[in-house]
Design a protein around this motif. Structure first.
Motif, PDB file in Angstrom:
ATOM      1  N   ALA A   1       0.843  -1.197   0.000  1.00  0.00           N
ATOM      2  CA  ALA A   1       0.000   0.000   0.000  1.00  0.00           C
ATOM      3  C   ALA A   1       0.877   1.244   0.000  1.00  0.00           C
ATOM      4  CB  ALA A   1      -0.914   0.002   1.216  1.00  0.00           C
ATOM      5  N   LYS A   2       0.614   2.144  -0.953  1.00  0.00           N
ATOM      6  CA  LYS A   2       1.389   3.381  -1.069  1.00  0.00           C
ATOM      7  C   LYS A   2       0.455   4.575  -1.177  1.00  0.00           C
ATOM      8  CE  LYS A   2       5.350   1.262  -3.438  1.00  0.00           C
ATOM      9  NZ  LYS A   2       6.233   1.336  -4.639  1.00  0.00           N
ATOM     10  N   SER A   3       0.994   5.735  -0.839  1.00  0.00           N
ATOM     11  CA  SER A   3       0.242   6.985  -0.956  1.00  0.00           C
ATOM     12  C   SER A   3       1.139   8.053  -1.576  1.00  0.00           C
ATOM     13  CB  SER A   3      -0.242   7.473   0.417  1.00  0.00           C
ATOM     14  OG  SER A   3      -1.093   6.515   1.013  1.00  0.00           O
ATOM     15  N   MET A   4       0.520   8.914  -2.390  1.00  0.00           N
ATOM     16  CA  MET A   4       1.229  10.084  -2.920  1.00  0.00           C
ATOM     17  C   MET A   4       0.778  11.296  -2.115  1.00  0.00           C
ATOM     18  SD  MET A   4       1.316  11.750  -6.749  1.00  0.00           S
ATOM     19  CE  MET A   4       2.438  10.490  -7.367  1.00  0.00           C
ATOM     20  N   CYS A   5       1.740  12.016  -1.560  1.00  0.00           N
ATOM     21  CA  CYS A   5       1.442  13.157  -0.701  1.00  0.00           C
ATOM     22  C   CYS A   5       2.014  14.438  -1.295  1.00  0.00           C
ATOM     23  CB  CYS A   5       2.025  12.942   0.693  1.00  0.00           C
ATOM     24  SG  CYS A   5       1.499  11.405   1.486  1.00  0.00           S
ATOM     25  N   THR A   6       1.303  15.523  -1.111  1.00  0.00           N
ATOM     26  CA  THR A   6       1.786  16.859  -1.468  1.00  0.00           C
ATOM     27  C   THR A   6       1.898  17.660  -0.179  1.00  0.00           C
ATOM     28  OG1 THR A   6       0.720  16.776  -3.637  1.00  0.00           O
ATOM     29  CG2 THR A   6       1.360  18.948  -2.820  1.00  0.00           C
ATOM     30  N   LEU A   7       3.123  18.086   0.140  1.00  0.00           N
ATOM     31  CA  LEU A   7       3.378  18.787   1.391  1.00  0.00           C
ATOM     32  C   LEU A   7       3.610  20.269   1.125  1.00  0.00           C
ATOM     33  CD1 LEU A   7       5.909  16.255   2.995  1.00  0.00           C
ATOM     34  CD2 LEU A   7       3.403  16.215   3.103  1.00  0.00           C
TER      35      LEU A   7
ATOM     36  N   LEU B   1      10.054   8.309  -0.923  1.00  0.00           N
ATOM     37  CA  LEU B   1      10.655   8.734  -2.190  1.00  0.00           C
ATOM     38  C   LEU B   1      10.176  10.148  -2.508  1.00  0.00           C
ATOM     39  CD1 LEU B   1      12.318   8.049  -4.739  1.00  0.00           C
ATOM     40  CD2 LEU B   1      10.200   7.196  -5.769  1.00  0.00           C
ATOM     41  N   TRP B   2      11.119  11.088  -2.601  1.00  0.00           N
ATOM     42  CA  TRP B   2      10.766  12.474  -2.917  1.00  0.00           C
ATOM     43  C   TRP B   2      10.541  12.639  -4.412  1.00  0.00           C
ATOM     44  CZ3 TRP B   2       9.198  15.132   0.989  1.00  0.00           C
ATOM     45  CH2 TRP B   2       9.736  14.930   2.260  1.00  0.00           C
ATOM     46  N   GLY B   3       9.615  13.542  -4.759  1.00  0.00           N
ATOM     47  CA  GLY B   3       9.298  13.799  -6.158  1.00  0.00           C
ATOM     48  C   GLY B   3       9.533  15.250  -6.531  1.00  0.00           C
ATOM     49  N   GLN B   4       8.698  15.768  -7.419  1.00  0.00           N
ATOM     50  CA  GLN B   4       8.853  17.136  -7.906  1.00  0.00           C
ATOM     51  C   GLN B   4       8.486  18.160  -6.838  1.00  0.00           C
ATOM     52  OE1 GLN B   4       6.356  17.250 -11.408  1.00  0.00           O
ATOM     53  NE2 GLN B   4       7.978  16.420 -12.724  1.00  0.00           N
ATOM     54  N   SER B   5       8.993  19.370  -7.015  1.00  0.00           N
ATOM     55  CA  SER B   5       8.705  20.446  -6.077  1.00  0.00           C
ATOM     56  C   SER B   5       8.627  21.771  -6.824  1.00  0.00           C
ATOM     57  CB  SER B   5       9.780  20.515  -4.988  1.00  0.00           C
ATOM     58  OG  SER B   5      11.033  20.878  -5.573  1.00  0.00           O
ATOM     59  N   LYS B   6       8.033  22.725  -6.169  1.00  0.00           N
ATOM     60  CA  LYS B   6       7.962  24.073  -6.737  1.00  0.00           C
ATOM     61  C   LYS B   6       7.720  25.072  -5.613  1.00  0.00           C
ATOM     62  CE  LYS B   6       2.985  23.758  -7.764  1.00  0.00           C
ATOM     63  NZ  LYS B   6       1.946  23.855  -8.815  1.00  0.00           N
TER      64      LYS B   6
ATOM     65  N   LEU C   1       7.332  26.141  -0.023  1.00  0.00           N
ATOM     66  CA  LEU C   1       7.825  24.999  -0.789  1.00  0.00           C
ATOM     67  C   LEU C   1       6.711  23.965  -0.869  1.00  0.00           C
ATOM     68  CD1 LEU C   1      10.103  23.282  -2.134  1.00  0.00           C
ATOM     69  CD2 LEU C   1      10.616  22.418   0.186  1.00  0.00           C
ATOM     70  N   GLN C   2       6.295  23.628  -2.083  1.00  0.00           N
ATOM     71  CA  GLN C   2       5.311  22.560  -2.278  1.00  0.00           C
ATOM     72  C   GLN C   2       6.045  21.388  -2.918  1.00  0.00           C
ATOM     73  OE1 GLN C   2       1.655  22.616  -5.079  1.00  0.00           O
ATOM     74  NE2 GLN C   2       0.854  23.203  -3.047  1.00  0.00           N
ATOM     75  N   ILE C   3       6.089  20.274  -2.223  1.00  0.00           N
ATOM     76  CA  ILE C   3       6.893  19.139  -2.669  1.00  0.00           C
ATOM     77  C   ILE C   3       6.082  17.846  -2.578  1.00  0.00           C
ATOM     78  CG2 ILE C   3       7.896  18.845  -0.346  1.00  0.00           C
ATOM     79  CD1 ILE C   3      10.508  17.942  -1.767  1.00  0.00           C
ATOM     80  N   ASN C   4       6.258  17.004  -3.573  1.00  0.00           N
ATOM     81  CA  ASN C   4       5.558  15.713  -3.626  1.00  0.00           C
ATOM     82  C   ASN C   4       6.449  14.594  -3.096  1.00  0.00           C
ATOM     83  OD1 ASN C   4       3.297  16.874  -4.879  1.00  0.00           O
ATOM     84  ND2 ASN C   4       4.201  16.625  -6.917  1.00  0.00           N
ATOM     85  N   CYS C   5       5.818  13.591  -2.562  1.00  0.00           N
ATOM     86  CA  CYS C   5       6.553  12.392  -2.138  1.00  0.00           C
ATOM     87  C   CYS C   5       5.624  11.189  -2.202  1.00  0.00           C
ATOM     88  CB  CYS C   5       7.126  12.545  -0.733  1.00  0.00           C
ATOM     89  SG  CYS C   5       5.873  12.666   0.571  1.00  0.00           S
ATOM     90  N   VAL C   6       6.219  10.027  -2.377  1.00  0.00           N
ATOM     91  CA  VAL C   6       5.486   8.756  -2.345  1.00  0.00           C
ATOM     92  C   VAL C   6       5.964   7.990  -1.126  1.00  0.00           C
ATOM     93  CG1 VAL C   6       5.055   6.562  -3.497  1.00  0.00           C
ATOM     94  CG2 VAL C   6       5.178   8.675  -4.840  1.00  0.00           C
ATOM     95  N   ILE C   7       5.014   7.495  -0.334  1.00  0.00           N
ATOM     96  CA  ILE C   7       5.369   6.759   0.874  1.00  0.00           C
ATOM     97  C   ILE C   7       4.723   5.384   0.872  1.00  0.00           C
ATOM     98  CG2 ILE C   7       5.620   8.877   2.216  1.00  0.00           C
ATOM     99  CD1 ILE C   7       2.893   8.199   3.515  1.00  0.00           C
ATOM    100  N   GLU C   8       5.405   4.424   1.477  1.00  0.00           N
ATOM    101  CA  GLU C   8       4.801   3.119   1.749  1.00  0.00           C
ATOM    102  C   GLU C   8       4.099   3.233   3.099  1.00  0.00           C
ATOM    103  OE1 GLU C   8       7.296  -0.269   1.384  1.00  0.00           O
ATOM    104  OE2 GLU C   8       8.282   0.464  -0.449  1.00  0.00           O
ATOM    105  N   ASP C   9       2.796   3.017   3.093  1.00  0.00           N
ATOM    106  CA  ASP C   9       1.981   3.276   4.282  1.00  0.00           C
ATOM    107  C   ASP C   9       2.453   2.517   5.522  1.00  0.00           C
ATOM    108  OD1 ASP C   9       0.540   4.827   2.555  1.00  0.00           O
ATOM    109  OD2 ASP C   9      -1.145   3.443   2.355  1.00  0.00           O
ATOM    110  N   ASP C  10       2.939   1.288   5.333  1.00  0.00           N
ATOM    111  CA  ASP C  10       3.350   0.479   6.484  1.00  0.00           C
ATOM    112  C   ASP C  10       4.702   0.893   7.049  1.00  0.00           C
ATOM    113  OD1 ASP C  10       1.034  -0.971   6.272  1.00  0.00           O
ATOM    114  OD2 ASP C  10       1.933  -2.624   5.145  1.00  0.00           O
TER     115      ASP C  10
END
Length: 210
Positions: A123-129, A156-161, A172-181
């Motif tokens: 299980a994974k989630s994409m988050c925008t912080l 895992l960090w993704g794109q940012s702006k 700073l708005q930055i995306n990341c993907v996390i494994e929920d567990d």
């Protein structure tokens, strides 16, 4: 040698056997029926052993020995056929049940092995912080370097702006993907807020399961 008998116990066993079946084995008269028939010195009493008597008369007719079926006098011993005794307690149904149970256990084992080898869905989630600085003088590159420098298993960090907030301040708005567990968002926030000299707050702008 073939065994001969005509005791009440034998008739009781036969009567119980033929209450739920028509023949000693299988679905038609066979050598086993002949063997048991020939082992009897007389026919069962129809009033006391109706199921055994029905079978006895039927086998007698099959063998063309109706006279023997209607007579209560002892018949001659059967001719020697083989050395095997008749197993009155044997049951084809028992053999079928045993085979069915073996097949069931085999299929259960195969299913368990297949399930064990099947890759587990992660299980994974994409988050925008949203990471907000204190003021317009905050070095946002330093803020981003700090955030990206946080490493955790399953992160895992993704794109940012940089997104303008007003008065020259940008977040700073930055995306990341996390494994929920593996990744706790509370722990992640704690790591980000360790640089509180530059960062005022961290908010979850969006979150989506993937």
């Amino acid at each position: 040698m073939s065994v001969t008998f005509a005791s009440p116990l034998a008739f009781t066993i036969l009567n119980s056997l033929f209450e739920a079946r028509s023949y000693v084995a299988g679905y038609e008269a066979s050598a086993k029926d002949t063997e048991v028939f020939n082992a009897l010195t007389e026919g069962p009493n129809e009033a006391a052993f109706p199921h055994a008597a029905r079978w006895y008369k039927h086998i007698a007719e099959v063998q063309g020995l109706a006279a023997k079926a209607g007579s209560a006098a002892p018949a001659a011993a059967a001719a020697e056929e083989d050395d095997e005794d008749v197993d009155l307690f044997g049951s084809d149904d028992d053999e079928v049940d045993e085979e069915a149970e073996k097949l069931k256990q085999q299929r259960l084992a195969e299913y368990a092995a297949k399930k064990a080898n099947k890759p587990k869905t992660i299980a994974k989630s994409m988050c925008t912080l949203d990471v907000k600085p204190w003021d317009d003088e905050t070095d946002m590159k330093e803020v981003e370097d700090h955030v990206r420098g946080i490493t955790m298993p399953g992160l895992l960090w993704g794109q940012s702006k940089l997104v303008p907030l007003g008065y020259g301040i940008k977040k700073l708005q930055i995306n990341c993907v996390i494994e929920d567990d593996l990744v706790s968002l509370d722990v992640l926030e704690e790591h980000i807020m360790e640089k509180d000299s530059h960062i005022q707050s961290m908010d979850m702008a969006a979150m989506q399961k993937i």
